[in-house]
Scaffold this motif. Structure first.
Motif, PDB file in Angstrom:
ATOM      1  N   THR A 284      -4.231   1.293 -13.632  1.00  0.00           N
ATOM      2  CA  THR A 284      -2.820   1.154 -13.973  1.00  0.00           C
ATOM      3  C   THR A 284      -1.937   1.799 -12.920  1.00  0.00           C
ATOM      4  OG1 THR A 284      -3.352   1.137 -16.326  1.00  0.00           O
ATOM      5  CG2 THR A 284      -1.087   1.654 -15.731  1.00  0.00           C
ATOM      6  N   ALA A 285      -2.318   2.991 -12.459  1.00  0.00           N
ATOM      7  CA  ALA A 285      -1.518   3.700 -11.463  1.00  0.00           C
ATOM      8  C   ALA A 285      -1.417   2.901 -10.169  1.00  0.00           C
ATOM      9  CB  ALA A 285      -2.136   5.071 -11.188  1.00  0.00           C
ATOM     10  N   ALA A 286      -2.556   2.391  -9.697  1.00  0.00           N
ATOM     11  CA  ALA A 286      -2.551   1.639  -8.444  1.00  0.00           C
ATOM     12  C   ALA A 286      -1.699   0.380  -8.555  1.00  0.00           C
ATOM     13  CB  ALA A 286      -3.981   1.288  -8.036  1.00  0.00           C
ATOM     14  N   GLN A 342     -11.652   6.592   1.983  1.00  0.00           N
ATOM     15  CA  GLN A 342     -13.017   6.731   1.467  1.00  0.00           C
ATOM     16  C   GLN A 342     -13.487   8.180   1.605  1.00  0.00           C
ATOM     17  OE1 GLN A 342     -15.025   3.523   1.011  1.00  0.00           O
ATOM     18  NE2 GLN A 342     -16.596   4.673  -0.053  1.00  0.00           N
ATOM     19  N   ARG A 343     -13.035   8.862   2.664  1.00  0.00           N
ATOM     20  CA  ARG A 343     -13.471  10.243   2.892  1.00  0.00           C
ATOM     21  C   ARG A 343     -12.685  11.249   2.066  1.00  0.00           C
ATOM     22  NH1 ARG A 343     -13.202   8.921   8.329  1.00  0.00           N
ATOM     23  NH2 ARG A 343     -11.440  10.349   8.635  1.00  0.00           N
ATOM     24  N   ILE A 344     -11.354  11.129   2.058  1.00  0.00           N
ATOM     25  CA  ILE A 344     -10.537  12.174   1.435  1.00  0.00           C
ATOM     26  C   ILE A 344      -9.976  11.760   0.083  1.00  0.00           C
ATOM     27  CG2 ILE A 344      -9.887  12.993   3.726  1.00  0.00           C
ATOM     28  CD1 ILE A 344      -7.061  11.858   3.177  1.00  0.00           C
ATOM     29  N   GLY A 345     -10.126  10.468  -0.275  1.00  0.00           N
ATOM     30  CA  GLY A 345      -9.529   9.970  -1.498  1.00  0.00           C
ATOM     31  C   GLY A 345      -8.216   9.266  -1.205  1.00  0.00           C
ATOM     32  N   PRO A 346      -7.739   8.420  -2.124  1.00  0.00           N
ATOM     33  CA  PRO A 346      -6.575   7.579  -1.847  1.00  0.00           C
ATOM     34  C   PRO A 346      -5.217   8.217  -2.135  1.00  0.00           C
ATOM     35  CG  PRO A 346      -7.517   7.000  -3.963  1.00  0.00           C
ATOM     36  CD  PRO A 346      -8.403   8.075  -3.391  1.00  0.00           C
ATOM     37  N   THR A 391      -1.022   2.449   3.642  1.00  0.00           N
ATOM     38  CA  THR A 391      -0.945   2.160   2.210  1.00  0.00           C
ATOM     39  C   THR A 391      -1.906   1.088   1.741  1.00  0.00           C
ATOM     40  OG1 THR A 391       1.422   2.714   2.238  1.00  0.00           O
ATOM     41  CG2 THR A 391       0.616   1.431   0.356  1.00  0.00           C
ATOM     42  N   VAL A 392      -2.007  -0.021   2.468  1.00  0.00           N
ATOM     43  CA  VAL A 392      -2.604  -1.236   1.920  1.00  0.00           C
ATOM     44  C   VAL A 392      -4.082  -1.083   1.587  1.00  0.00           C
ATOM     45  CG1 VAL A 392      -3.131  -3.652   2.392  1.00  0.00           C
ATOM     46  CG2 VAL A 392      -0.906  -2.734   3.013  1.00  0.00           C
ATOM     47  N   ALA A 393      -4.883  -0.584   2.534  1.00  0.00           N
ATOM     48  CA  ALA A 393      -6.326  -0.512   2.291  1.00  0.00           C
ATOM     49  C   ALA A 393      -6.695   0.422   1.137  1.00  0.00           C
ATOM     50  CB  ALA A 393      -7.047  -0.108   3.572  1.00  0.00           C
ATOM     51  N   PRO A 394      -6.197   1.676   1.092  1.00  0.00           N
ATOM     52  CA  PRO A 394      -6.541   2.530  -0.051  1.00  0.00           C
ATOM     53  C   PRO A 394      -5.998   1.998  -1.374  1.00  0.00           C
ATOM     54  CG  PRO A 394      -4.940   3.616   1.383  1.00  0.00           C
ATOM     55  CD  PRO A 394      -5.447   2.430   2.117  1.00  0.00           C
ATOM     56  N   LEU A 395      -4.855   1.331  -1.330  1.00  0.00           N
ATOM     57  CA  LEU A 395      -4.297   0.753  -2.552  1.00  0.00           C
ATOM     58  C   LEU A 395      -5.231  -0.318  -3.111  1.00  0.00           C
ATOM     59  CD1 LEU A 395      -1.893   0.486  -4.486  1.00  0.00           C
ATOM     60  CD2 LEU A 395      -0.836  -1.066  -2.855  1.00  0.00           C
ATOM     61  N   THR A 396      -5.650  -1.243  -2.257  1.00  0.00           N
ATOM     62  CA  THR A 396      -6.531  -2.319  -2.695  1.00  0.00           C
ATOM     63  C   THR A 396      -7.888  -1.782  -3.120  1.00  0.00           C
ATOM     64  OG1 THR A 396      -5.430  -3.778  -1.109  1.00  0.00           O
ATOM     65  CG2 THR A 396      -7.510  -4.535  -2.032  1.00  0.00           C
ATOM     66  N   SER A 397      -8.444  -0.862  -2.345  1.00  0.00           N
ATOM     67  CA  SER A 397      -9.752  -0.296  -2.684  1.00  0.00           C
ATOM     68  C   SER A 397      -9.709   0.451  -4.012  1.00  0.00           C
ATOM     69  CB  SER A 397     -10.215   0.649  -1.574  1.00  0.00           C
ATOM     70  OG  SER A 397     -10.406  -0.044  -0.360  1.00  0.00           O
ATOM     71  N   SER A 398      -8.608   1.136  -4.289  1.00  0.00           N
ATOM     72  CA  SER A 398      -8.483   1.885  -5.543  1.00  0.00           C
ATOM     73  C   SER A 398      -8.504   0.952  -6.749  1.00  0.00           C
ATOM     74  CB  SER A 398      -7.190   2.702  -5.547  1.00  0.00           C
ATOM     75  OG  SER A 398      -7.217   3.693  -4.562  1.00  0.00           O
ATOM     76  N   GLY A 477     -13.655   8.592  -7.590  1.00  0.00           N
ATOM     77  CA  GLY A 477     -14.129   7.217  -7.676  1.00  0.00           C
ATOM     78  C   GLY A 477     -14.082   6.432  -6.376  1.00  0.00           C
ATOM     79  N   LEU A 478     -13.394   6.985  -5.336  1.00  0.00           N
ATOM     80  CA  LEU A 478     -13.338   6.250  -4.078  1.00  0.00           C
ATOM     81  C   LEU A 478     -13.973   7.008  -2.933  1.00  0.00           C
ATOM     82  CD1 LEU A 478     -12.318   3.642  -2.822  1.00  0.00           C
ATOM     83  CD2 LEU A 478     -10.151   4.756  -2.311  1.00  0.00           C
ATOM     84  N   ARG A 479     -14.004   8.328  -3.022  1.00  0.00           N
ATOM     85  CA  ARG A 479     -14.622   9.092  -1.955  1.00  0.00           C
ATOM     86  C   ARG A 479     -16.086   8.734  -1.799  1.00  0.00           C
ATOM     87  NH1 ARG A 479     -12.214  14.960  -3.675  1.00  0.00           N
ATOM     88  NH2 ARG A 479     -10.289  14.930  -2.472  1.00  0.00           N
ATOM     89  N   THR A 480     -16.584   8.725  -0.558  1.00  0.00           N
ATOM     90  CA  THR A 480     -18.003   8.502  -0.311  1.00  0.00           C
ATOM     91  C   THR A 480     -18.780   9.716  -0.780  1.00  0.00           C
ATOM     92  OG1 THR A 480     -17.468   7.170   1.625  1.00  0.00           O
ATOM     93  CG2 THR A 480     -19.718   8.002   1.450  1.00  0.00           C
ATOM     94  N   PRO A 481     -19.792   9.542  -1.646  1.00  0.00           N
ATOM     95  CA  PRO A 481     -20.564  10.700  -2.094  1.00  0.00           C
ATOM     96  C   PRO A 481     -21.284  11.359  -0.925  1.00  0.00           C
ATOM     97  CG  PRO A 481     -20.988   8.754  -3.449  1.00  0.00           C
ATOM     98  CD  PRO A 481     -20.245   8.305  -2.248  1.00  0.00           C
ATOM     99  N   PRO A 482     -21.475  12.677  -0.972  1.00  0.00           N
ATOM    100  CA  PRO A 482     -22.211  13.360   0.110  1.00  0.00           C
ATOM    101  C   PRO A 482     -23.661  12.911   0.095  1.00  0.00           C
ATOM    102  CG  PRO A 482     -21.821  14.850  -1.744  1.00  0.00           C
ATOM    103  CD  PRO A 482     -21.049  13.605  -2.025  1.00  0.00           C
ATOM    104  N   PRO A 483     -24.336  12.922   1.261  1.00  0.00           N
ATOM    105  CA  PRO A 483     -25.730  12.505   1.303  1.00  0.00           C
ATOM    106  C   PRO A 483     -26.608  13.408   0.443  1.00  0.00           C
ATOM    107  CG  PRO A 483     -25.079  13.584   3.359  1.00  0.00           C
ATOM    108  CD  PRO A 483     -23.835  13.387   2.569  1.00  0.00           C
TER     109      PRO A 483
END
Length: 486
Positions: A284-286, A342-346, A391-398, A477-483
């Motif tokens: 909803t937020a995105a 993906q690294r720091i969050g959207p 804006t565009v890529a993190p918005l769409t990915s979220s 939910g968007l950050r890449t999990p650590p190995p």
């Protein structure tokens, strides 16, 4: 939460999920970027051609608004149905059908003898775009492994943005080809469509949602389409006609039908719009941020080419080329923006990006009859481009990450629909809100005053999207999990 080494439902087996750098992955990206680029191209290339279309077809401001809105209205009203058809019948299949439909309608637009026929053909174009647009993103979400999806979406956003930015440039060049140059704006879609159909059939694996077994929600599609049509008709024609009874009635009926659509979806066993998606705060937020940003974007870019040509004296080619730096900046930054999110969050990219973009839009308020490109247009374009790229890529990915995997087609369609509806309302409402009446459109001095008001409103709305993101978007939910060790 599914494991990263397993495919979501409705995707190929885990072993066949594509990596971003693979040969097939690159071809899939090319096909989806070009296909969605067709729809984006026609959303911008026509803007530059509007003054010439108006002259050639004897069309006023309201007819030109409908030239844009007929396309966006059909696209918005049927996007959800297009996403649902792709999930059920095969995303690649519906995607290819949409490209073919869109191309045939483009040819008919190019042959339109008057404004009325052009508006009808533009609506048919919108139907084709509604079939292909949700499929392009849903395909990426379905065929790439989870670790590569945000990067793929970032590349899709950045390279797809090239079509958006090149559209005005291409439109300006084609419009200058006398005596029927504006018709080439539509015919240019033919060679692109041939490439899309070939690459899609050869390289894109077919995917579908195996959970979707109920009947298609046709009633919901009809309610949404007619509701939007009534509302947009009223908001477009009301200011021009002084709100006669028939226009007020159409607006009210449209609003009632949209309420009926929501109530119907709540009770339908297989709804076109699963309202449960909006129970997910991130989704909803995105979408709220999407609405604010794309309303500002559509409203500002609708009026900018008109201001440059009618007031500042730019040629169609010069007006169209004014946004070319946007292409270069998005090429350089959009994929990186997706990887950063993906690294720091959207949250921070979606906060800072719209605010910067809003400042860029507001800077267009400095344009007047004496403005040149380097001192007047370019600084605003560069600031706007940096903000939009962030804006565009993190918005769409979220949006896609917040939805269950088997509903990616619907989630993509909802987000596209929100963006298109925002654009519809902006094109319908912003001119009147800024004082650009049909009479003012015919007077360069009054048009310029109204344009200044319009871009300040649009800039504030875009910045509001960033403020909304700060308070509502989560990094989870968007950050890449650590190995995993060992």
């Amino acid at each position: 939460m599914p494991s990263l080494d397993k495919a979501p439902r409705g995707t190929p087996a885990a072993g066949t999920l594509l990596t971003y750098g693979s040969k097939q992955g690159r071809w899939v990206l090319l096909s989806t970027i070009l296909g969605s680029g067709l729809a984006q191209l026609d959303g911008t290339v026509v803007n530059v051609a509007l003054p010439r279309i108006g002259t050639d077809l004897h069309a006023g401001l309201t007819s030109l608004q409908w030239t844009l809105n007929a396309y966006t209205l059909a696209l918005s009203g049927l996007l959800l149905l297009g996403g649902s058809l792709g999930d059920r019948l095969g995303r690649r299949r519906i995607y290819v059908i949409g490209v073919v439909w869109f191309t045939i309608a483009s040819v008919l637009c190019g042959a339109a003898p008057n404004a009325t026929v052009l508006v009808i053909m533009r609506a048919l174009q919108g139907v084709g775009a509604a079939l292909l647009t949700p499929g392009s993103l849903a395909i990426l979400q379905a065929v790439f492994r989870k670790e590569d999806r945000a990067t793929a979406v970032g590349a899709w956003s950045g390279l797809g943005g090239v079509a958006t930015a090149l559209g005005p440039v291409l439109g300006g060049v084609l419009v200058g080809v006398a005596p029927w140059g504006w018709r080439l704006v539509f015919l240019i879609n033919i060679p692109l469509a041939i490439v899309v159909v070939f690459t899609a059939q050869k390289y894109i694996p077919e995917t579908r949602d195996e959970q979707a077994t109920g009947k298609l929600d046709v009633v919901g599609a009809v309610l949404a389409s007619l509701g939007l049509a009534g509302l947009v008709y009223g908001l477009t024609e009301g200011p021009a006609q002084g709100w006669p009874t028939v226009v007020v009635a159409a607006t009210a009926i449209g609003a009632v039908l949209l309420v009926a659509f929501v109530l119907f979806e709540r009770r339908h066993p297989d709804p076109l719009l699963p309202l449960s998606l909006f129970a997910v705060r991130q989704f909803t937020a995105a979408n709220l941020v999407t609405f604010a940003v794309y309303a500002a974007l559509s409203g500002g870019l609708f009026l900018l080419p008109v201001q440059l040509q009618v007031v500042s004296g730019f040629s169609p080619v010069a007006a169209g080329s004014s946004l070319l730096p946007l292409t270069l900046v998005m090429l350089l930054l959009s994929a990186r923006g997706g990887a950063l999110a993906q690294r720091i969050g959207p949250r921070w990219p979606m906060t800072i990006g719209p605010i910067i973009a809003g400042v860029g839009i507001a800077m267009f308020a400095g344009l007047d009859a004496d403005s040149g490109y380097l001192g007047g247009v370019l600084p605003a374009v560069l600031v706007f481009a940096v903000g939009l790229s962030a804006t565009v890529a993190p918005l769409t990915s979220s949006v896609l990450a917040a939805a269950p995997d088997h509903l990616t087609g619907v989630a993509s369609a909802v987000n596209n629909d929100v963006a298109r509806i925002a654009g519809l309302l902006a094109v319908a409402v912003l001119p009147a809100l800024a004082g650009i009446t049909p009479a003012a459109y015919a007077d360069p001095a009054l048009l310029s005053i109204g344009f200044h008001r319009a871009v300040l409103i649009a800039g504030a709305l875009c910045a509001l999207g960033g403020v909304l993101a700060f308070f509502t978007v989560s990094d989870a939910g968007l950050r890449t999990p650590p190995p995993v060790a060992g």
